[in-house]
Design a protein around this motif. Structure first.
Motif: not given
Lengths: 124, 143
Positions: B5, B8-9, B11, B80, B96, B98-99
């Protein structure tokens, strides 16, 4: 048996000036019609029985996922959510919530959004 | 493969090309079109069948909303996954997410799982269903 004193007598005894309105005192019987009472019949079942949100067992969803959904949708603490999840897993179904139909429908819609097998049914 | 993490991503790095290709198939796999069993499971009735009025209202008002919800999730995932397109010679190996897209991923993965679970008979070639192959429950037309 002693009759209750008239309020004018009480006022005189207490030396209070009282103004009377004869028209009020001599008013005749009321001319307002009696309200008509309509009887509406509904079965007791319709009035009393709440709706239940039932979640059914489903081999697709993971146990942790189901617990998370119960926490999110119903705001249940983890322990309660897990208890319901295990009930679904072992018994095949669990009643998650009961109450008004509109709210039950909303819960079922949310659960379907999370791809859980949920139905609403009348409590028996 | 490594998952971590970062800001806020989520990976996913050093993705194996095979796994990357599997991930790229999620949006297509989540589409229940042409598979009645999957469609039935995704849009299951709200009652056990006795309350016909509720079921009719559900079909009219709720089902389209659920359809939109599922479609939005798969579209988010597809967007994504464009990171994995890379160039013609090489598929990119880092993804990646995003959360805030986590829910969309959960939904799309679940849709794909529902689809596979309800797939009784289909043939797949590089992640695509071959048209003309029907579930075992549907008899082939008499010729």
């Amino acid at each position: 048996m002693n009759a209750e004193p008239l309020w004018e007598e009480v006022a005189m005894a207490k030396n209070v000036t009282v103004t009377t309105f004869p028209i009020w005192r001599n008013a005749g019987p009321s001319t307002v019609d009696k309200p008509t009472i309509k009887k509406e019949t509904r079965s007791k079942e319709n009035l009393d029985l709440p709706w239940q949100v039932v979640v059914h067992n489903d081999p697709v969803n993971l146990m942790t996922y189901v617990t998370m959904v119960f926490q999110r949708v119903f705001g249940y603490p983890r322990e309660k959510a897990e208890r319901h999840m295990l009930e679904v897993h072992h018994e095949g179904r669990s009643v998650l919530w009961s109450g008004m139909r509109e709210r039950a429908e909303l819960y079922v819609q949310q659960l379907h959004g999370y791809l859980l097998l949920a139905t609403l049914e009348k409590a028996s | 493969m490594e998952i971590c993490r970062r800001n806020d991503e989520i990976e996913i790095s050093e993705l194996d090309p095979f796994l990357a290709e599997l991930l790229r198939q999620i949006p297509a796999s989540a589409n229940p079109e042409g598979t009645p069993a999957a469609e039935k499971r995704l849009f299951s009735p709200p009652t056990s069948g006795t309350e016909t009025e509720i079921c009719a209202e559900w079909k009219l008002y709720v089902e389209p909303e659920l359809r939109r919800l599922f479609q939005t999730a798969t579209e988010t995932v597809a967007a994504d996954l464009e990171q994995l397109n890379g160039n013609e010679k090489k598929i990119a190996s880092t993804l990646r997410i995003p959360s805030k897209h986590a829910d969309a991923w959960l939904s799309a993965l679940n849709q794909a799982m529902v689809f596979f679970k309800n797939l009784s008979c289909a043939n797949w070639v590089v992640g695509r269903r071959v048209p003309g192959i029907r579930p075992a429950s549907v008899p082939a037309p008499l010729t």
